[in-house]
Design a protein around this motif. Structure first.
Motif, PDB file in Angstrom:
ATOM      1  N   PHE A   1       0.152  -4.688   6.127  1.00 35.18           N
ATOM      2  CA  PHE A   1       1.421  -4.116   6.567  1.00 35.18           C
ATOM      3  C   PHE A   1       1.412  -2.602   6.398  1.00 35.18           C
ATOM      4  N   LEU A   2       0.980  -2.144   5.232  1.00 36.52           N
ATOM      5  CA  LEU A   2       0.973  -0.711   4.948  1.00 36.52           C
ATOM      6  C   LEU A   2      -0.034   0.011   5.830  1.00 36.52           C
ATOM      7  N   TYR A   3      -1.171  -0.636   6.056  1.00 38.08           N
ATOM      8  CA  TYR A   3      -2.188   0.036   6.860  1.00 38.08           C
ATOM      9  C   TYR A   3      -1.746   0.129   8.324  1.00 38.08           C
ATOM     10  N   GLU A   4      -1.062  -0.887   8.805  1.00 38.32           N
ATOM     11  CA  GLU A   4      -0.556  -0.822  10.176  1.00 38.32           C
ATOM     12  C   GLU A   4       0.464   0.306  10.304  1.00 38.32           C
ATOM     13  N   LEU A   5       1.367   0.405   9.337  1.00 40.01           N
ATOM     14  CA  LEU A   5       2.339   1.499   9.357  1.00 40.01           C
ATOM     15  C   LEU A   5       1.616   2.845   9.331  1.00 40.01           C
ATOM     16  N   TYR A   6       0.615   2.920   8.484  1.00 39.18           N
ATOM     17  CA  TYR A   6      -0.159   4.160   8.370  1.00 39.18           C
ATOM     18  C   TYR A   6      -0.732   4.577   9.720  1.00 39.18           C
ATOM     19  N   LEU A   7      -1.355   3.642  10.420  1.00 40.75           N
ATOM     20  CA  LEU A   7      -1.943   3.974  11.726  1.00 40.75           C
ATOM     21  C   LEU A   7      -0.876   4.379  12.739  1.00 40.75           C
ATOM     22  N   ARG A   8       0.219   3.619  12.748  1.00 40.66           N
ATOM     23  CA  ARG A   8       1.264   3.920  13.739  1.00 40.66           C
ATOM     24  C   ARG A   8       1.914   5.264  13.447  1.00 40.66           C
ATOM     25  N   LEU A   9       2.091   5.559  12.157  1.00 42.86           N
ATOM     26  CA  LEU A   9       2.716   6.839  11.797  1.00 42.86           C
ATOM     27  C   LEU A   9       1.771   7.997  12.077  1.00 42.86           C
ATOM     28  N   LYS A  10       0.479   7.748  11.885  1.00 44.63           N
ATOM     29  CA  LYS A  10      -0.493   8.808  12.101  1.00 44.63           C
ATOM     30  C   LYS A  10      -0.474   9.269  13.555  1.00 44.63           C
ATOM     31  N   ARG A  11      -0.344   8.313  14.449  1.00 47.59           N
ATOM     32  CA  ARG A  11      -0.406   8.699  15.855  1.00 47.59           C
ATOM     33  C   ARG A  11       0.855   9.410  16.323  1.00 47.59           C
ATOM     34  N   ILE A  12       1.931   9.361  15.564  1.00 46.27           N
ATOM     35  CA  ILE A  12       3.093  10.182  15.924  1.00 46.27           C
ATOM     36  C   ILE A  12       3.206  11.378  14.977  1.00 46.27           C
ATOM     37  N   GLY A  13       2.142  11.641  14.232  1.00 45.83           N
ATOM     38  CA  GLY A  13       2.102  12.852  13.418  1.00 45.83           C
ATOM     39  C   GLY A  13       2.977  12.807  12.182  1.00 45.83           C
ATOM     40  N   ALA A  14       3.216  11.613  11.641  1.00 41.77           N
ATOM     41  CA  ALA A  14       4.105  11.488  10.480  1.00 41.77           C
ATOM     42  C   ALA A  14       3.323  11.199   9.198  1.00 41.77           C
ATOM     43  N   VAL A  15       2.014  11.463   9.232  1.00 42.76           N
ATOM     44  CA  VAL A  15       1.201  11.269   8.030  1.00 42.76           C
ATOM     45  C   VAL A  15       0.602  12.609   7.617  1.00 42.76           C
ATOM     46  N   THR A  16       0.753  12.980   6.353  1.00 42.79           N
ATOM     47  CA  THR A  16       0.080  14.176   5.842  1.00 42.79           C
ATOM     48  C   THR A  16      -0.609  13.828   4.535  1.00 42.79           C
ATOM     49  N   ASP A  17      -1.880  14.209   4.424  1.00 43.18           N
ATOM     50  CA  ASP A  17      -2.672  13.909   3.223  1.00 43.18           C
ATOM     51  C   ASP A  17      -2.669  12.424   2.896  1.00 43.18           C
ATOM     52  N   ASN A  18      -2.829  11.607   3.921  1.00 42.79           N
ATOM     53  CA  ASN A  18      -2.849  10.149   3.752  1.00 42.79           C
ATOM     54  C   ASN A  18      -1.561   9.584   3.173  1.00 42.79           C
ATOM     55  N   GLY A  19      -0.489  10.370   3.216  1.00 42.64           N
ATOM     56  CA  GLY A  19       0.775   9.874   2.669  1.00 42.64           C
ATOM     57  C   GLY A  19       1.867   9.859   3.720  1.00 42.64           C
TER      58      GLY A  19
END
Lengths: 247, 247
Positions: free
Chosen positions: A157-175
């Motif tokens: 669940f967390l990893y899916e959120l991570y990927l989806r957030l990354k592609r909209i630019g909402a991840v910084t420093d893996n957080g």
DNA sequence: CGGTTCGTTGAGACCGTTCAACCCCGGTGG
DNA sequence: CCACCGGGGTTGAACGGTCTCAACGAACCG
């Protein structure tokens, strides 16, 4: 976050830039933005299907309230997602939708959607592709509910959120910021809130997930991806060539 | 069982009888029937998407093989169903498909599907409606995996089969043939084969399900429907009026 | 400062799994 | 005809993951 940004970022617009008319059609879907407060119910299960929504800011989720008093969260919507496509073609809502935190949404009508589909086969293909991708995510969740243990469900669940957030630019420093309560995470994963807490602790002890309030950091995303054998073809999916020839 | 029969029986053809051309288009999908043996794999996960299939006789299922050695069955296909629509728009299969028992299938191509969609908006609407309904069934399964106990999952599974078989005329005296092994039922419901056996015994002791080998009888379907709070709107779904105005 | 919500931790119960033995039945070959 | 075999189903016993209930702690908010 506009739908246009989202669709371009999701790579759906890469096959030839969108025409000016197509851009206009997309922007027309977002002419009526409004604020929505945390916890606000956008619609209930069984309500008439009238509107869809673009999420511009904030998170939302679709859910079913069950006879035994519990709730199942079906999907979490992030900025740039379209809410309600699940009900496309139905007269009544199959699931309720509520806001997780404060945000901004842009409702648009069935009519607008039909118009967009009629005017631009390319956009119609994009829309269908997002619906299909959502179905794939649902399938992935189903697999995890059926056959994996709590720590694998949460990690996935967390990893899916991570990927989806990354592609909209909402991840910084893996957080990233994760506004869901543990109760809500449990409702998504078919676990009790208590056990979600224990499972977070377990992942922390293994150095896979660091969490402080609503902030989540994945120190080693690759390790997490290996743990859950993440199959990202449904996020970075490739449309069938035949499909593009359809226009 | 032809697709034409199936679609008409499913009420999708009720809004004005189909034209002769539309009937021809549907029948064209079934020009190349062939036998398929029990256990035959129609395609594997990650294979290229080339064909779809109409199931004419027999049962099939789509599945995912998981890293931990187990399998999750996503959907059971009955005569009259179209297999593979899950992958519509994707380049690669998201799930494998295999036959449960001996049967007859009619493969058709992407190309044929596009042609049908282009020629008949009414049929395109029917096709989309079946895809949407399949997504609804998947959602229902997800809810049961997440939040219900074994006996409720099994009861729901059997009742859904009962309704779907009834509308294709495969139920007599509340009984039907169920060619799935208990292992396979377990893979669909996220349970071990052993516990499926115990759960069948439990439902039998409560007078809800009588089973003898591959024959299942639901002595009181209404009681079962109450137990699982069956929401049949996704089987007897009503298409949105706006959708019909789309042609 | 008191209330509220959310998260943590512990203890016991429960549901479902795993492993194992056994049975039933159909098929196969002597 | 019988002996054997194999797959699917049943049943028992022990283990373990998750739930429930309960108490407590931490942060936020009036």
């Amino acid at each position: 976050m506009t739908l246009l940004d989202s669709i371009v970022m999701q790579g759906l617009g890469r096959h030839g830039a969108l025409t000016a008319e197509e851009k206009t059609l997309l922007l027309d879907l977002e002419l009526n933005p409004r604020r929505a407060a945390a916890g606000e119910v956008l619609w209930q299960e069984s309500a008439d299907v009238d509107l869809f929504c673009v999420v511009k800011e904030g998170w939302a989720y679709s859910y079913r309230n069950l006879g035994n008093g519990s709730m199942q969260i079906l999907k979490v919507y992030l900025p740039g997602d379209i809410i309600g496509m699940r009900d496309f073609g139905f007269a009544r809502r199959l699931a309720g939708v509520a806001m997780i935190n404060d945000g901004v949404i842009s409702p648009f009508t069935h009519q607008q959607l039909f118009e967009l589909i009629g005017r631009s086969p390319a956009l119609a293909a994009s829309i269908i592709a997002t619906v299909v991708r959502q179905q794939a995510m649902l399938t992935e969740r189903l697999v995890y509910l059926g056959r994996y243990a709590a720590h694998e469900r949460l990690a996935h669940f967390l990893y899916e959120l991570y990927l989806r957030l990354k592609r909209i630019g909402a991840v910084t420093d893996n957080g990233f910021v994760m506004p869901l309560s543990q109760e809500q995470v449990g409702d998504a994963l078919g676990l009790s809130a208590v056990h979600v807490s224990r499972t977070f602790s377990m992942l922390r002890d293994e150095g896979l997930v660091v969490r402080d309030r609503q902030h989540v950091v994945l120190p080693d995303p690759q390790a997490l991806a290996r743990l859950v054998e993440f199959n990202d073809t449904y996020i970075d999916e490739t449309l069938s060539p035949a499909f593009h020839g359809f226009h």
